[in-house]
Design an enzyme around this catalytic site. Structure first.
Site, PDB file in Angstrom:
ATOM      1  N   ARG A  62       0.856  -1.189   0.000  1.00 15.53           N
ATOM      2  CA  ARG A  62       0.000   0.000   0.000  1.00 15.53           C
ATOM      3  C   ARG A  62       0.889   1.234   0.000  1.00 15.53           C
ATOM      4  O   ARG A  62       2.098   1.133   0.154  1.00 15.53           O
ATOM      5  CB  ARG A  62      -0.928  -0.025   1.220  1.00 15.53           C
ATOM      6  CG  ARG A  62      -0.166  -0.417   2.476  1.00 15.53           C
ATOM      7  CD  ARG A  62      -0.609   0.217   3.704  1.00 15.53           C
ATOM      8  NE  ARG A  62      -0.551   1.643   3.654  1.00 15.53           N
ATOM      9  CZ  ARG A  62       0.554   2.358   3.830  1.00 15.53           C
ATOM     10  NH1 ARG A  62       1.730   1.800   4.042  1.00 15.53           N
ATOM     11  NH2 ARG A  62       0.507   3.682   3.782  1.00 15.53           N
ATOM     12  N   ASP A 109      -1.904  10.601  -2.484  1.00  9.37           N
ATOM     13  CA  ASP A 109      -2.197   9.547  -3.468  1.00  9.37           C
ATOM     14  C   ASP A 109      -2.419  10.103  -4.859  1.00  9.37           C
ATOM     15  O   ASP A 109      -2.291   9.393  -5.851  1.00  9.37           O
ATOM     16  CB  ASP A 109      -3.422   8.743  -3.030  1.00  9.37           C
ATOM     17  CG  ASP A 109      -3.018   7.783  -1.949  1.00  9.37           C
ATOM     18  OD1 ASP A 109      -2.847   8.251  -0.804  1.00  9.37           O
ATOM     19  OD2 ASP A 109      -2.812   6.603  -2.256  1.00  9.37           O
TER      20      ASP A 109
END
Ligand code: MRU
Length: 355
Positions: free
Chosen positions: A54, A243
């Site tokens: 992740r 992100d």
């Protein structure tokens, strides 16, 4: 001899061994340090989806290797186009917000297009050496971000971070944590406030694990403590990762980041974002255009398999939120610290990087 690609950071979430991708299973940290072996693209995609690997840059590197794993065993020349398209689509479907995933797949497609006439073996070989370059470039990018970001913090600061944007989220020393550790080694960090980061507790489980290993003093706090800490004057600065960054400087990051930014603005605490240029999406003009991942309600109603909410209730689980550019004091990239107006500074950073 087994061929290995590993980071030079103290710890790394992924490595290439022979013909497989190995991932440190982050769902088990900090209680267990176990490596997952991914021999198939389905295993890589499942690992990305369930957050075994992740953090936007690490997802990008895993997806690059995923394209190689997806061509093992080698398809025939006739099956090559279809197989590659399926593999790319599968990987792309795993996490919609982290743009480094799409960045890696788009570049992988260019490598594929350049080699496809030479046949499956040549395509796979070209993709593997490109994936290794993506991996090592991320290590160098992190180092450069750390150098630039460290210069922001002269006197020892009490910095707050949200989620995990460290070595576990990248191939190198991390983005936000890379900046914090570079600043710490130059005397610019007194301690770090670590938000626990509900619902999956990346702060409590992962950032704490990393900072402990790095020997950086820190205190873990609940997400809802941030306002109280700032109102008591206990936070000098915030550094988070991202992100996806829109071209106007709006950023998406782990749910709760926006709340931290609003509180930082209220208390005149500078709020910085550390991210590589590969996180800036030139196809996304504003934060409103960023797709926000919604995850399963069970991540909110349950804590590690134990139900904490009454049966039969509904929950809404947004994995990310958007912080508008006006709340951001600077975006720390490998090309330097970008300042508002971001439309202009982002354009200049890409122009520098592209020479
Ligand atoms: O859902 P996650 O754990 O992948 O979310 C990670 C984050 O929000 C990070 O802050 C971001 O990816 C930057 S990582 C260097």
């Amino acid at each position: 001899m087994t061929e290995t690609t590993e980071s030079t950071a103290t710890f790394s979430p992924l490595r290439w061994r022979g013909a497989t991708l190995e991932l440190l299973d982050q769902t088990l940290l900090p209680s267990r340090e176990e490596w997952l072996t991914c021999d198939t693209v389905n295993e890589v995609a499942a690992a990305i989806y369930r957050l075994s690997v992740r953090g936007a840059p690490a997802i990008g590197v895993a997806a690059a290797y995923g394209l190689v794993v997806g061509l093992t065993p080698l398809p025939s020349a006739e099956q090559l186009d279809e197989r590659f398209a399926e593999v790319a689509e599968l990987l792309l479907s795993t996490r919609p917000t982290a743009v480094n995933l799409r960045w890696a797949i788009e570049r992988g497609r260019e490598v594929f297009a350049g080699q496809r006439k030479a046949g499956p073996a040549a395509v796979r070989e070209a993709l593997l050496s490109w994936a290794k370059r993506v991996h090592t470039d991320d290590i160098e990018t992190n180092r450069r971000m750390g150098e630039h970001g460290a210069q922001l913090f002269g006197d020892p600061q009490r910095l707050l971070t949200h989620c995990n944007a460290g070595a576990l989220a990248t191939a190198g020393i991390g983005t936000a944590i890379g900046v914090i550790s570079a600043a710490f080694s130059r005397g610019g960090v007194a301690m770090v406030w670590v938000d626990e980061t509900r619902p999956l507790l990346q702060g409590a489980r992962l950032t704490s694990w990393e900072l402990q290993r790095l020997g950086i003093p820190f205190k873990l706090v609940t997400d809802s403590s941030v306002g109280a800490l700032m109102s008591r004057g206990l936070v000098d600065g915030v550094v988070v990762g991202s992100d996806r960054i829109a071209t106007n400087g709006d950023i998406a990051n782990k749910i709760g980041t926006y709340t931290v930014a609003v509180l930082a603005d209220r208390h005149q605490v500078p709020f910085y974002v550390a991210a590589p240029l590969s996180t800036i999406d030139r196809q996304t003009p504003t934060g409103a255009d960023i797709p926000i991942e919604e995850r399963d309600a069970s991540e909110v109603t349950d804590v590690f398999g134990t139900r904490i909410a009454p049966a039969g209730i509904e929950a809404f689980n947004l994995a990310f939120d958007v912080t508008p550019a006006e709340l951001i004091a600077g975006i720390i990239t490998e090309e330097g610290v970008l300042r508002p107006p971001y439309g202009e500074s982002i354009r200049r950073a890409f122009a520098r990087a592209e020479g």
